[in-house]
Design a protein around this motif. Structure first.
Motif, short mmCIF file in Angstrom:
data_model
loop_
_atom_site.label_atom_id
_atom_site.label_comp_id
_atom_site.label_asym_id
_atom_site.label_seq_id
_atom_site.Cartn_x
_atom_site.Cartn_y
_atom_site.Cartn_z
N ALA A 37 1.00 -1.37 0.11
CA ALA A 37 -0.10 0.06 -0.11
C ALA A 37 0.81 1.33 0.06
CB ALA A 37 -0.92 0.05 1.19
N THR A 38 1.82 0.97 0.61
CA THR A 38 3.03 2.53 0.88
C THR A 38 3.50 2.54 -0.61
OG1 THR A 38 3.54 1.87 3.26
CG2 THR A 38 4.96 3.36 1.94
N GLY A 40 2.08 1.72 -3.46
CA GLY A 40 0.96 2.21 -4.16
C GLY A 40 0.59 3.69 -4.14
N ILE A 41 0.69 4.12 -2.72
CA ILE A 41 0.43 5.46 -2.62
C ILE A 41 1.73 6.29 -3.13
CG2 ILE A 41 0.21 6.91 -0.76
CD1 ILE A 41 -1.24 5.10 0.80
N LEU A 42 2.96 5.89 -3.00
CA LEU A 42 3.94 6.68 -3.48
C LEU A 42 4.01 6.80 -4.95
CD1 LEU A 42 6.81 7.87 -2.63
CD2 LEU A 42 7.83 5.58 -2.65
N LEU A 44 1.37 6.77 -6.63
CA LEU A 44 0.35 7.83 -7.20
C LEU A 44 0.71 9.28 -6.81
CD1 LEU A 44 -2.89 5.92 -5.89
CD2 LEU A 44 -2.25 6.48 -8.27
N LEU A 45 1.39 9.46 -5.78
CA LEU A 45 1.37 10.96 -5.13
C LEU A 45 2.85 11.48 -5.70
CD1 LEU A 45 -0.06 10.80 -1.43
CD2 LEU A 45 -1.12 11.38 -3.57
N ASP A 46 3.95 10.74 -5.85
CA ASP A 46 5.23 10.83 -6.20
C ASP A 46 5.89 9.98 -6.88
OD1 ASP A 46 7.77 12.30 -6.46
OD2 ASP A 46 8.17 12.30 -4.18
N ALA A 50 9.27 6.81 -6.34
CA ALA A 50 8.71 5.39 -6.08
C ALA A 50 9.81 4.30 -6.51
CB ALA A 50 7.61 5.09 -6.99
#
Length: 357
Positions: A37-38, A40-42, A44-46, A50
């Motif tokens: 999840a970390t 995936g969020i990374l 998407l946001l930055d 990644a």
């Protein structure tokens, strides 16, 4: 695995629950889910961060792999042969000598605060008392011969000797404090349930058995070796993966030099604040030397730099994440308190001794 961990009582034999009867939500490992999840969020946001974070995590795991494999195999071997019982008996006596040697050896070992975790797991699983393990655990990330030489070139003799002495002293104090607490009836079981001997295995370990060096000739002992290797290896791998991933994010978004720049000046709170700032500012290994050298050039007092390095090496968030699932909460709390308290005390003593010059 097809079964959950066995559950035993003094009056009932071991029982296992088939995996098919375990609810689906309990079969999913939450640590791996958080890691994915970390990422995936990374992504998407930055997105540019990644790939560097993944590369950093894989490189860190690759670097620690020899120590991870060695510690897992040693822990499995000692349990399968019954050697863990003999080690526990041998290290139970002469605590002063054992703790002193553990602190000195820790200061000479090349392990970082995350890299020492597999070694700690192997030692505790082998039955080594918590006091010498704590001494080694605290001293190991703080100093080794190569780091001493780097510090000598960057800072000169006073600060290099101060950090080397602090590494040994923090290990010694930590070991003897842990020994005192254990003698008072606390910290009777360091490892969390599911790590090391539990259930029926724990009861069997209370009965003295001869060491069987050729454990592979016995089917039960082969099963113990395989099961311990698998469970310990996967346990350490998932938590170290998450810790290294968090480390990569902290290095990207919380650079130590930016945090340390806030700690300049000679105010009375410079050293305590530096010790606290070392926790989120993850300073580990040789990278701490040029970073702190630059911070001192920017105005950080040497005593604050010492506290900053010591706290960052022991109580940093990634190291704490790798340690927390391994040991019980009282042991974890003692580890953090000893590391942070030792960093603060060493910095203040260095300041009082004239380390500002």
């Amino acid at each position: 695995m097809t079964e959950t961990a066995p559950s035993c009582s003094a009056s009932a034999p071991c029982e296992t629950t088939p995996a098919s009867q375990v609810p689906p939500w309990r079969r999913v490992d939450r640590v791996w889910l958080v890691t994915l999840a970390t990422l995936g969020i990374l992504a998407l946001l930055d997105p540019p961060q990644a790939l560097p974070s993944v590369t950093f995590t894989l490189d860190a795991l690759w670097g620690i792999l020899p120590f991870l494999l060695a510690s897992v195999l040693i822990a499995a071997y000692t349990k399968a042969t019954g050697l863990d019982q003999q080690i526990a008996r041998a290290t139970a006596g002469q605590p002063v000598r054992v703790i002193t040697l553990a602190a000195l050896f820790g200061a000479l070992s090349p392990f970082c605060s995350c890299g020492v975790v597999p070694i700690i797991a192997a030692l505790l699983a082998a039955g080594v008392p918590l006091a010498p393990v704590m001494a080694f655990w605290l001293a190991s990330p703080l100093m080794d011969p190569q780091m001493f030489l780097l510090m000598l070139g960057a800072f000169g003799w006073p600060l290099a000797l101060a950090k080397a002495g602090a590494a040994v002293a923090i290990g010694l104090v930590g070991g003897f404090v842990t020994q005192a607490v254990a003698r008072g009836g606390g910290l009777t079981d360091a490892l969390r349930p599911g790590v090391g001997l539990t259930g029926c295995a724990a009861r069997r370990s209370l009965r003295p058995e001869p060491v069987v060096w050729r454990f592979w000739t016995d089917a039960d002992r082969r099963g113990t070796f395989a099961g311990t290797s698998r469970e310990t290896g996967l346990f350490l791998l998932k938590w170290l993966t998450l810790a290294f991933l968090v480390e990569s994010l902290m290095l990207a978004y919380l650079p130590a030099d930016a945090i340390g720049a806030w700690l300049g000046g000679e105010a009375w709170w410079a050293v305590p604040l530096a010790a606290l700032a070392g926790i989120p500012a993850y300073l580990n290994g040789y990278a701490a030397v040029p970073t702190v050298s630059g911070l001192i050039d920017l105005g950080m007092v040497p005593a604050a730099g010492l506290a900053f390095m010591l706290a960052g090496g022991v109580t940093s968030i990634p190291a704490a994440m790798a340690v927390f699932p391994l040991v019980r909460r009282p042991v974890f709390a003692l580890y953090v308190a000893l590391g942070l308290g030792g960093a603060l005390t060493a910095g203040l003593l260095y300041q009082m001794a004239g380390g500002l010059a």
